[in-house]
Design a protein around this motif. Structure first.
Motif, PDB file in Angstrom:
ATOM      1  N   VAL A 134      54.870 -23.668  51.320  1.00 42.23           N
ATOM      2  CA  VAL A 134      54.721 -22.284  50.892  1.00 42.23           C
ATOM      3  C   VAL A 134      53.603 -22.245  49.856  1.00 42.23           C
ATOM      4  N   ARG A 135      52.565 -21.478  50.148  1.00 42.60           N
ATOM      5  CA  ARG A 135      51.440 -21.374  49.236  1.00 42.60           C
ATOM      6  C   ARG A 135      51.874 -20.676  47.949  1.00 42.60           C
ATOM      7  N   SER A 136      51.114 -20.853  46.890  1.00 37.17           N
ATOM      8  CA  SER A 136      51.496 -20.297  45.592  1.00 37.17           C
ATOM      9  C   SER A 136      51.604 -18.778  45.611  1.00 37.17           C
ATOM     10  N   ASP A 137      50.910 -18.138  46.575  1.00 38.31           N
ATOM     11  CA  ASP A 137      51.008 -16.683  46.673  1.00 38.31           C
ATOM     12  C   ASP A 137      52.150 -16.233  47.583  1.00 38.31           C
TER      13      ASP A 137
ATOM     14  N   ASP B  45      36.487 -24.412  58.202  1.00 36.59           N
ATOM     15  CA  ASP B  45      36.967 -25.368  57.213  1.00 36.59           C
ATOM     16  C   ASP B  45      38.447 -25.105  56.975  1.00 36.59           C
ATOM     17  N   PHE B  46      38.997 -25.731  55.919  1.00 36.82           N
ATOM     18  CA  PHE B  46      40.421 -25.570  55.614  1.00 36.82           C
ATOM     19  C   PHE B  46      40.646 -24.802  54.321  1.00 36.82           C
ATOM     20  N   ALA B  47      39.727 -23.920  54.001  1.00 34.60           N
ATOM     21  CA  ALA B  47      39.884 -23.119  52.780  1.00 34.60           C
ATOM     22  C   ALA B  47      41.141 -22.260  52.820  1.00 34.60           C
ATOM     23  N   TRP B  48      41.670 -21.998  54.017  1.00 30.61           N
ATOM     24  CA  TRP B  48      42.875 -21.173  54.130  1.00 30.61           C
ATOM     25  C   TRP B  48      44.118 -21.883  53.566  1.00 30.61           C
TER      26      TRP B  48
ATOM     27  N   ASP C 265      40.203 -17.293  45.821  1.00 31.35           N
ATOM     28  CA  ASP C 265      39.718 -17.554  44.463  1.00 31.35           C
ATOM     29  C   ASP C 265      40.441 -18.710  43.776  1.00 31.35           C
ATOM     30  N   ALA C 266      41.219 -19.492  44.534  1.00 32.50           N
ATOM     31  CA  ALA C 266      41.883 -20.659  43.948  1.00 32.50           C
ATOM     32  C   ALA C 266      41.057 -21.907  44.230  1.00 32.50           C
TER      33      ALA C 266
END
Length: 291
Positions: free
Chosen positions: A72-75, A145-148, A153-154
């Motif tokens: 689970v991402r921080s958001d 890429d894997f920016a997702w 902005d993290a």
């Protein structure tokens, strides 16, 4: 003391053996079966929203940080990973259990590996077929890429930063040409890899019919390279001109698909002739291994 006497006494408790049956076609029954196989086997960076039978919001991802099964991402966005190293005899069950875990997880939680060891309960409904809407297709988003992995902005830090750098470096240029069909630029070669939903025997007969007729390619400078098996389905592969843009192959791929559909239909009323049978035998011998 005789052997009979030595055998007397209380028997130690033994746990019942759990029979784990291998499932060769783990995504059978799902409309998204070809897409799931492509995303698991050779698409580098992609995401897709899953349509859960009970609602909820989960994103399917090809590869997660450090090859995690789910996180689970921080958001708060929930991700289920397809390309994981640990697996049992039933990949659909592994993914379903990870999905169950994900629905109760909190931001920042990570499931490093799926549950592949718990005994299967007859009443357990933890396969993807139980948790997803079976008729739902996947709307795939490809990424360069894997920016997702990160919220907007993290910045990546620590192990995630290292994993991100390595994952980005391994990406091969890829473009989607249809359900389960992907153009891939692998070094100096370009390919069409197409996960087909038909039973292998029928598909090979249809491919053989086109091969015997000289219509199995996608145009000048292309050739049928062979096929490989993945999770119960056959994946034909074509070599393409690496100088051409991926989008240039969309129409030839659709035309080839139409020819394949016609060949499949013709098998209902017309068996393969001698020339086509020889072509089929040749196709069977052209098995590929992808890395």
């Amino acid at each position: 003391m005789g052997k009979g006497a030595r055998k007397k006494g209380p028997k130690p408790d033994r746990k019942p053996k759990v029979r784990d049956v291998f499932v060769g076609q783990p995504f059978e029954g799902l409309a998204a079966e070809p897409e799931l196989i492509a995303l698991r086997e050779f698409v580098p960076s992609a995401t897709a929203k899953l349509t859960l039978a009970d609602g909820g919001d989960v994103t399917l991802g090809t590869v997660l940080p450090m090859a995690a099964a789910a996180f689970v991402r921080s958001d708060g966005e929930r991700f289920l990973g397809l390309q994981v190293q640990t697996r049992s005899s039933d990949i659909s069950r592994d993914l379903g259990r990870a999905l169950r875990w994900l629905l109760d997880a909190e931001p920042g939680d990570v499931l490093s590996v799926p549950d592949t060891t718990s005994p299967t309960d007859p009443d357990e409904h933890n396969r993807l077929q139980d948790l997803l809407v079976p008729s739902a297709e996947l709307q795939v988003d490809l990424h360069t890429d894997f920016a997702w992995w990160l919220p907007e902005d993290a910045d990546a830090t620590g192990d995630v930063a290292v994993s991100l750098e390595r994952a980005n470096a391994a990406i091969m240029p890829t473009d989607r040409l249809g359900s389960g069909a992907y153009w891939v630029l692998a070094g100096e070669k370009a390919h069409l890899r197409w996960v087909r939903p038909e039973p292998e025997n029928l598909l090979l007969q249809a491919l053989a019919r086109l091969s015997a007729a000289g219509t199995l390619g996608l145009g000048e400078g292309t050739r049928y390279a062979g096929s490989f098996r993945a999770h119960g389905l056959l994946v034909p592969v074509w070599d393409l001109d690496p100088e051409a843009h991926a989008r240039e192959w969309a129409e030839p791929k659709d035309q080839l698909g139409a020819r394949l559909d016609e060949a499949l239909k013709s098998l209902d009323s017309e068996a393969l002739n001698a020339t086509e049978r020889r072509a089929r035998d040749g196709l069977i011998g052209r098995q590929l291994t992808i890395r």
